[in-house]
Design an enzyme around this catalytic site. Sequence first.
Site, PDB file in Angstrom:
ATOM      1  N   GLU A 178       0.857  -1.184   0.000  1.00 47.76           N
ATOM      2  CA  GLU A 178       0.000   0.000   0.000  1.00 47.76           C
ATOM      3  C   GLU A 178       0.886   1.225   0.000  1.00 47.76           C
ATOM      4  O   GLU A 178       2.117   1.126   0.105  1.00 47.76           O
ATOM      5  CB  GLU A 178      -0.951  -0.023   1.202  1.00 47.76           C
ATOM      6  CG  GLU A 178      -0.261  -0.002   2.553  1.00 47.76           C
ATOM      7  CD  GLU A 178      -1.220  -0.236   3.729  1.00 47.76           C
ATOM      8  OE1 GLU A 178      -2.199  -0.992   3.566  1.00 47.76           O
ATOM      9  OE2 GLU A 178      -0.984   0.326   4.803  1.00 47.76           O
ATOM     10  N   HIS A 189      -4.237   3.182   8.581  1.00 48.55           N
ATOM     11  CA  HIS A 189      -2.879   2.849   8.976  1.00 48.55           C
ATOM     12  C   HIS A 189      -2.033   4.105   9.124  1.00 48.55           C
ATOM     13  O   HIS A 189      -2.046   4.980   8.271  1.00 48.55           O
ATOM     14  CB  HIS A 189      -2.216   1.969   7.902  1.00 48.55           C
ATOM     15  CG  HIS A 189      -2.779   0.597   7.841  1.00 48.55           C
ATOM     16  ND1 HIS A 189      -2.480  -0.274   6.836  1.00 48.55           N
ATOM     17  CD2 HIS A 189      -3.629  -0.051   8.666  1.00 48.55           C
ATOM     18  CE1 HIS A 189      -3.121  -1.403   7.052  1.00 48.55           C
ATOM     19  NE2 HIS A 189      -3.837  -1.306   8.149  1.00 48.55           N
TER      20      HIS A 189
END
Lengths: 301, 301, 406, 406
Positions: free
Chosen positions: B208, B246
């Site tokens: 990511e 995150h």
Amino acid sequence: MIFSPHNRVLVQGICEPLGAVYAPIMQAYGTDLVAGVSAGHGSSDFYGIPVFDLVDQAIDQVGAIDTTVIFVSPYAVLDAALEAIAAGIHQVIIVTEGVPPLDMVRLLRQAEATETLVVGPNSAGIIIPGQLLLGVHPTSFYTPGPVGIISRNGTLTYEVAMQLSQAGLGQSIGVCIGGDAIIGSSFPQWLQILEEDEHTEAIVLIGEIGGDSEEAAAHYIAEAIDKPVVAYIAGKNAPKGRRIGHAGAIIDAQILELGPDTGTAASKINALRRARIPVAERPSQIPTLVEKALRKLVKQA
Amino acid sequence: MIFSPHNRVLVQGICEPLGAVYAPIMQAYGTDLVAGVSAGHGSSDFYGIPVFDLVDQAIDQVGAIDTTVIFVSPYAVLDAALEAIAAGIHQVIIVTEGVPPLDMVRLLRQAEATETLVVGPNSAGIIIPGQLLLGVHPTSFYTPGPVGIISRNGTLTYEVAMQLSQAGLGQSIGVCIGGDAIIGSSFPQWLQILEEDEHTEAIVLIGEIGGDSEEAAAHYIAEAIDKPVVAYIAGKNAPKGRRIGHAGAIIDAQILELGPDTGTAASKINALRRARIPVAERPSQIPTLVEKALRKLVKQA
Amino acid sequence: MDLLEYQAKELFQTVGIPIPPSQRIERPKDIKSLTIPYPIALKSQVYIGGRGRMGGIRFVENTIDAIAAAQSIFNLPIMGEYPKVLLAEAKYEVEQEFYLAVILNRSIRRPVLLGSVKGGMNVQQHVDQMQHVVVEQDFSPYYARRLTIKMGLSGDLIEAVSSIVEKMYHLFATKDLDLVEINPLGISSDGKLIALDGKVSVNDDALPRQTAFAGLIGDSDGDEHNPQQTGCPITLDPDGQIGILCNGAGLTMTTIDLICAAGGKPVSFLNLGSETQAGVSASLLKERLAQGLEQLAQIKKVRVLLVHLVTGLLPDDEMAEVIAGFIRRRSREPRGISEIRPDTLITHTVRIPQMVVRLVGRSHNLENTGNEKAVNAYLAAAQVIVVESLDDAVAQTVAQARKWAK
Amino acid sequence: MDLLEYQAKELFQTVGIPIPPSQRIERPKDIKSLTIPYPIALKSQVYIGGRGRMGGIRFVENTIDAIAAAQSIFNLPIMGEYPKVLLAEAKYEVEQEFYLAVILNRSIRRPVLLGSVKGGMNVQQHVDQMQHVVVEQDFSPYYARRLTIKMGLSGDLIEAVSSIVEKMYHLFATKDLDLVEINPLGISSDGKLIALDGKVSVNDDALPRQTAFAGLIGDSDGDEHNPQQTGCPITLDPDGQIGILCNGAGLTMTTIDLICAAGGKPVSFLNLGSETQAGVSASLLKERLAQGLEQLAQIKKVRVLLVHLVTGLLPDDEMAEVIAGFIRRRSREPRGISEIRPDTLITHTVRIPQMVVRLVGRSHNLENTGNEKAVNAYLAAAQVIVVESLDDAVAQTVAQARKWAK
């Protein structure tokens, strides 16, 4: 012997008052003083010794260094020693007095992790008479010979060395492990080094009140040292709970008054006597006791 | 494989909400969960798992422990992990999200010094389908097989595992290295482990935006990994400079806007493509790409 | 440097260790403006421990009793020390009393956590209950939990007591403490913890960098609780006649020991400091020597002054020169009777103690300069006894002192 | 969380980093009560960098000019952001401008010291001058000295600049900072250092334990500078029609990517959070789902709402149950026209976006309970499009959005 004239030596704090006095003396005595470090004084030259701002720079320029002798101010000692260790130097001698104990705890943890020998703080350092000076011992008091001196103090050690020299008993080494409360190398460590040193025939251990170094030394000698040891303990009449000079030379009012009565001169002398180590009543007895011990050795041989 | 059903496993924070949910699930899946630790809950028993106040006590009672899975609150993670390391545990899996970065710096320094593997934080942990669960992967999504999954996220990994399972592609392992900014084990570390793992034939790498893990992985794969790797990168359309969840999944406004444009999906996809690694456009392409890679392997053999 | 109880508790408060509501009492009439409710404890603020057993703590129920108690505590010396301030504190009912401390262990060179469930006045009777945990690496709260488990605590008390130990350790590490102790830590029937008494000792070498304590140094009783202060002679035997001026701790202690062993009575000594002090130099040592001579000469009881210096920083003749200079200055005072006002006549009268001097300087025995001979001749002419060996120095000093004692 | 310049400088002051005398200006008339002497700098306090180039800093010589400048700065948006406060600061003449920073490097997982002798506005033009030192072990001042040497400093500047870096590191480590930057650090002709501008960013995850910043969090512009705040939908494309409700960062980003790739325009999304949050549980996830549905339904631009959940915490039917409950509640409003006051009529009108739902719960495909069938039937009856695969979910969502866009 881990120290020899082949050691390549650095002085950290070479532009501090004591460093400036002793760096040329160390060099003149034969120590291979390859560089000095004093931040802000880099690119200069001190009695022919190149001075750098950083330990790393010194090593880049002059090559590997074995030993550093630290003269910086007390609150800068931890940083100087960590800088030396980070640069790969494994023998650190700290002359400076009065390093805060928690700085020493941190330094000694790092020293253990990197297998670095730390001598001091508050140490006159190490002298190998006629060969090497790593510190501030007055060189003229020492003569080469078979007696190793390990002590916790400075001027008293000089006195003992001089009395030994005057009695014709030269010294293989003079080591001051330091007068602060938290110090690096211990009596047992040096006893072991001198036990293995081929130039040392007898050992003089000069202790003082405070802590349990002498008690630990007594146990270690009884168990692991075959060479003769003569001891002296200073501070029989020192006032309790008062600091006479050394941070280490104080009989603590025990926490909770728990535990056995360690730290007093009596406790130390008893421990040494129990380990059958002759304890001199006064410094002038030391040469006599050493001579006696050496004569005994000759007889045995 | 360093993890197996023979691992003796501890759960730290077994009385925390997530720990309480997953400890019985881990145990039911076959994990040898020998003890739990939650200070203040010692001497109790949780689904037959003995609970202790200290890691030391747990080891005293149940014997050596290989792996700990940590569920404690974020500010207690550093202490829990250090306690486990001090007790001699060398595999630490941190599920908890949101550990302050400087806590992780300290923990990882200690982990390096003690050769401890740290997975996470903010990690679903590790699953070896049919054998072992060390974390919070939903076990029903996984089936045993030849595909190793390495990822930085949780629910997306579950999705990919399910799609692989539905396509008949079982998994050798599912590892989430963690979604926080500062994490322990890295993509290259796990790529190497799976390269050496005899049960893994192909690797799926789920990345990511944020950081340079995928760029590092791409370089590592090009240099050291022979097994086929298929990648997917999430976050092509993520808003810049905003945290989506995150702590790690954020494209930093670069300090001074210096340096190359790392951290974006484009940067990562380019790096992977340059290393000739197929990058899936969408999760459903992953099984297709894995099948293709496996077919190619069969042909080569 | 030790802190008084109220100073220690102020420190506790900064890190969130709970303490009882309290007020400082500087004089008995302050009692009238108390804002904490009765019953209260009145506690003598002295540096010496064990004041409870000596009447330094009194519990009172009302203002009248409190004023009377305050008056009596102000007038009660604890081992010779009178309190300058009292602490008035809310009286707390507790069910249990624990002992907690953080100290630095010299032998293992690590901080150690101490704890016992048998705290309070009788902690010494239960020494076997004392538990300890060595802080091997950087502190982390699990060390504190280990202590609580060793103490035998369970349930919520584990985290509650650990949290106090954590805070104590934080103070210990950030404030350069030699000791931080809570005894007793009271535990109430509903599980609340409170530090009922506390002891904090700040490391002397670290004091200059602990600027937060700068104000307290002035408060304390001078060198009694701040033994770092150098440059002041220390009294040994008030009945003695011998002053000792020496350099280095080991040498100073040895010189004192030898004088005592020979039957001499040292009244006072001064250590000029070791040669490992940052900033020390030849000129600084000379300055300190000159000052030290003046300081010891001003102590009337010093009849014989032994000057014993062993140094690598100065040659013999430069030290002798300083001593000669001191004698010259002293000999010139007073310059004439007309210059002296009657009230200063006595103190300014020339008074030099009998001096015995042993100097072992850099390159001793090696360089006998002309200057050295001249200086030694001057010292001899001034009745200074110059000796070569330490044993001689001791013998001469004690012999001279005997003359005075007669 | 970023701090404003004046907040950063207040922090600098607490550790002894020198800053110019300054005052906060909350409105132009505050200029009249300035106590710092002219000339001064007036600086827009915004979170965005580069304000100098955009007119956000003005130098003035007197009160009249200062008031005019203050007015214009208050009315000057920097990249869309208006300052709420200005900083009035004594103008300093400096000879050199350095750049200094401490950051945390994610790749090497260590703090890094940055420094350049070419600081100020043009630091980016001199990227090659930027030096860095990795703090491998516990910090010690020699790391700072290494930086100064790499920067090419010599003499007294080594210790002077090192000392500033030490203080910056101290802030970095004790305040859990992501970044502390001084640019420029001014060096005057007589060698004095002063932090002329500063930037501080506090780590979001550490904010709750950095209680000193608690007051500042309220000050800041909400989630713009505190991206940690969860539970609020984030706007993506103001022209979009699609709302996305998802769980987990990776899955949420993937869902957005797939919608965009299929030509859809997401107006807003909400991440319900990952399954690794301490304290997360099945019931908390259900609560968040219910709240999230309400939040996204209240955004008028959301015409199609994609609910996409993949979780090990809940079975499919329990998630579907929550969605059904949401629809039921919405369908019951308004209960009757008489209950609605005229001014709330519009907002309370029933409005449920077209919902597309993909649920992958614990033991998906394994347990087809009777309950699940019933719930799915209810959802189908309520025109909710329930899909099995992610690709279908995306296709259906985009197709529904196209209907609305027409």
